[in-house]
Design a protein around this motif. Structure first.
Motif, PDB file in Angstrom:
ATOM      1  N   ALA A  12      -0.782   3.679   3.367  1.00  0.00           N
ATOM      2  CA  ALA A  12       0.055   4.433   2.432  1.00  0.00           C
ATOM      3  C   ALA A  12      -0.609   5.765   2.077  1.00  0.00           C
ATOM      4  O   ALA A  12       0.075   6.789   1.939  1.00  0.00           O
ATOM      5  CB  ALA A  12       0.316   3.609   1.169  1.00  0.00           C
ATOM      6  N   GLU A  13      -1.944   5.780   1.957  1.00  0.00           N
ATOM      7  CA  GLU A  13      -2.658   7.029   1.664  1.00  0.00           C
ATOM      8  C   GLU A  13      -2.532   8.004   2.835  1.00  0.00           C
ATOM      9  O   GLU A  13      -2.341   9.207   2.637  1.00  0.00           O
ATOM     10  CB  GLU A  13      -4.125   6.751   1.345  1.00  0.00           C
ATOM     11  N   PHE A  14      -2.634   7.483   4.068  1.00  0.00           N
ATOM     12  CA  PHE A  14      -2.408   8.324   5.245  1.00  0.00           C
ATOM     13  C   PHE A  14      -1.003   8.923   5.188  1.00  0.00           C
ATOM     14  O   PHE A  14      -0.813  10.129   5.377  1.00  0.00           O
ATOM     15  CB  PHE A  14      -2.587   7.508   6.536  1.00  0.00           C
ATOM     16  N   PHE A  15      -0.013   8.084   4.898  1.00  0.00           N
ATOM     17  CA  PHE A  15       1.366   8.558   4.847  1.00  0.00           C
ATOM     18  C   PHE A  15       1.542   9.631   3.773  1.00  0.00           C
ATOM     19  O   PHE A  15       2.256  10.618   3.984  1.00  0.00           O
ATOM     20  CB  PHE A  15       2.336   7.396   4.609  1.00  0.00           C
ATOM     21  N   ASP A  16       0.870   9.465   2.633  1.00  0.00           N
ATOM     22  CA  ASP A  16       0.950  10.483   1.580  1.00  0.00           C
ATOM     23  C   ASP A  16       0.417  11.828   2.073  1.00  0.00           C
ATOM     24  O   ASP A  16       0.911  12.883   1.666  1.00  0.00           O
ATOM     25  CB  ASP A  16       0.173  10.042   0.337  1.00  0.00           C
TER      26      ASP A  16
END
Length: 167
Positions: free
Chosen positions: A104-108
């Protein structure tokens, strides 16, 4: 059987126009926006590659990808040696599974960025980074990625360093 050249040319032209129209609309629009047009579960691969041939050549690749259902992170650093650098110049490399929170952090980091059809870049001397996002539905051309802002790129690079150090 007599062939009409006019009919043959018209058929060829129509086929060419249909093929060209398909290629021109590969992204379905001039660009796709990550998070709006491309969801987190649609991403299959993301590549960040930086390479310079100047004194003390340096190469850095980060890859985020999905293996089965498991999000993964891969990094590779090549330093020193001659140019072009080869696998013998690898000084650090590794891969690891990502948690849901890390994915999710990568996607952000990539959310809000744009993906457009690949273009040939003839400028010389660029060290990158070269960015490609592969996603379900890209049809093989709509993969050239740009971050939404320099701050997002900086956040991404810091996130990658954090993942590398956590190995």
């Amino acid at each position: 059987m007599k062939v009409s050249w006019k009919k043959l040319c018209n058929a060829f032209t129509a086929a060419l126009l249909i093929h060209s129209a398909g290629a021109a609309t590969d992204c379905l629009a001039s660009q796709m926006i990550v998070g709006a047009d491309i969801a987190i579960h649609d991403i299959t691969d993301f590549y960040y590659t930086y390479s310079t041939s100047t004194a003390r050549p340096h190469y850095q690749r980060y890859r985020f990808y999905v293996d089965g259902q498991q999000p993964m992170f891969y990094h590779e650093t090549r330093e020193g040696g001659g140019w072009p650098q080869t696998e013998k110049d690898i000084t650090a490399a590794g891969s690891r599974k990502l948690s849901d929170a890390e994915w999710a952090e990568f996607f952000d980091c990539v959310k809000g960025g744009t993906v457009k059809n690949r273009e040939e870049h003839l400028e010389s001397g660029s060290s990158g980074p070269w960015l490609y996002l592969y996603w379900k539905g890209d049809r093989g051309q709509c993969q050239e990625f740009s971050f939404a802002s320099p701050a997002d790129r900086f956040s991404f690079e810091n996130f990658c360093v954090k993942l590398r150090q956590a190995q």
